[in-house]
Design an enzyme around this catalytic site. Structure first.
Site, mmCIF file in Angstrom:
data_model
loop_
_atom_site.group_PDB
_atom_site.id
_atom_site.type_symbol
_atom_site.label_atom_id
_atom_site.label_comp_id
_atom_site.label_asym_id
_atom_site.label_seq_id
_atom_site.Cartn_x
_atom_site.Cartn_y
_atom_site.Cartn_z
ATOM 1 N N HIS A 251 0.839 -1.202 0.000
ATOM 2 C CA HIS A 251 0.000 0.000 0.000
ATOM 3 C C HIS A 251 0.865 1.240 0.000
ATOM 4 O O HIS A 251 2.057 1.166 0.316
ATOM 5 C CB HIS A 251 -0.884 0.006 1.262
ATOM 6 C CG HIS A 251 -0.064 0.142 2.504
ATOM 7 N ND1 HIS A 251 0.435 -0.934 3.195
ATOM 8 C CD2 HIS A 251 0.390 1.238 3.154
ATOM 9 C CE1 HIS A 251 1.153 -0.516 4.213
ATOM 10 N NE2 HIS A 251 1.149 0.805 4.217
ATOM 11 N N HIS B 236 5.260 6.506 -0.961
ATOM 12 C CA HIS B 236 6.069 5.307 -1.194
ATOM 13 C C HIS B 236 5.254 4.052 -0.905
ATOM 14 O O HIS B 236 4.193 4.117 -0.271
ATOM 15 C CB HIS B 236 7.272 5.312 -0.255
ATOM 16 C CG HIS B 236 6.845 5.124 1.174
ATOM 17 N ND1 HIS B 236 6.386 6.168 1.953
ATOM 18 C CD2 HIS B 236 6.727 4.009 1.933
ATOM 19 C CE1 HIS B 236 6.032 5.706 3.131
ATOM 20 N NE2 HIS B 236 6.220 4.389 3.160
#
Ligand code: ACK
Length: 222
Positions: free
Chosen positions: A69, A153
């Site tokens: 995720h 990220h």
């Protein structure tokens, strides 16, 4: 009483769909497998590990954890600063459950983490908390001057004893060096893209073809 009124999630973010998770994990594994065999990596190994090891198996060195995720807002069930304000934003409510295409533009490795840089589009930036980079300033002072979304990220793995939030700090450190004009030492043109070394065991692979990853904007209660 609806759940959203009783408690807030651990975090909000984009969750990669299962098929693309496998692809990203494979790409990351391939990269790690190649990186630790490169002469340049071996040359800089003392920067990477303090132990007097001759070799490191990066696939073993990093532990993967959970579904892939990209965190937007860490809420800590409401205990984190600004959690409720974020959850209450109309755009967050409106886009909750919607599908997105994330662009993964680079992979990076440090002695602490391995991750993918996510380059957010204008639309995606509407879900990005205004203070995400500022929060990192105590650890990465230059984060104050980096553009919104710089911290975005996907954590692909952490070294033993390292918390996943470290991945975003490691990315910000590399981007701060780039902003100061440090290009990194170009090490090698790999099939996936160009590999550069930023010192202190920090490696960045800029992907020739960004990986497009389908993801759902949602939250995790954990
Ligand atoms: O890899 P990540 O982005 O780093 O995904 C996990 C997720 O929330 C669940 O732990 C991130 N995370 C943890 N603590 C924080 C924090 N204080 N600020 C921002 N993100 C955090 C972690």
């Amino acid at each position: 009483v609806p759940l959203e009124e009783t408690s807030l999630p651990l975090f909000f973010g984009w969750f990669l769909l299962p098929g693309i998770q496998d692809k990203v994990r494979c790409t990351s594994m391939d990269f790690l497998k190649t990186l630790d065999t490169l002469e340049a990596f071996k040359k800089h190994l003392p920067d990477f590990t303090v132990e007097a090891e001759k070799e490191v198996d990066l696939e073993q060195y990093f532990q993967a954890n959970g579904a892939l995720h990209c965190t937007t807002k860490f809420c800590d069930y409401g205990k984190a600063e600004g959690a409720k304000e974020y959850a209450d934003k109309p755009i967050v409510k409106e886009l909750y459950g919607s599908a997105f295409e994330l662009s993964l533009s680079a992979l990076f490795v440090t002695p602490r983490t391995v991750g993918a840089r996510v380059s957010l589009s204008e639309d995606q930036l509407t879900l990005w908390p205004a203070d995400a980079e500022k929060e990192a300033v105590p650890l990465v002072p230059a984060a104050a001057t980096l553009p919104a979304g710089s911290r975005a990220h996907i954590t692909l793995g952490c070294a033993e004893g390292v918390e996943p939030q470290q991945t975003g700090f490691d990315l910000l450190e590399i981007l701060a060096l780039q902003q100061e004009g440090q290009e990194g030492e170009l090490v090698e043109e790999m099939e996936l893209g160009s590999l550069a070394y930023y010192g202190k065991g920090r490696w960045l692979l800029s992907l020739r073809e960004p990986v497009s990853a389908q993801a759902c904007f949602s939250s995790l209660y954990g």
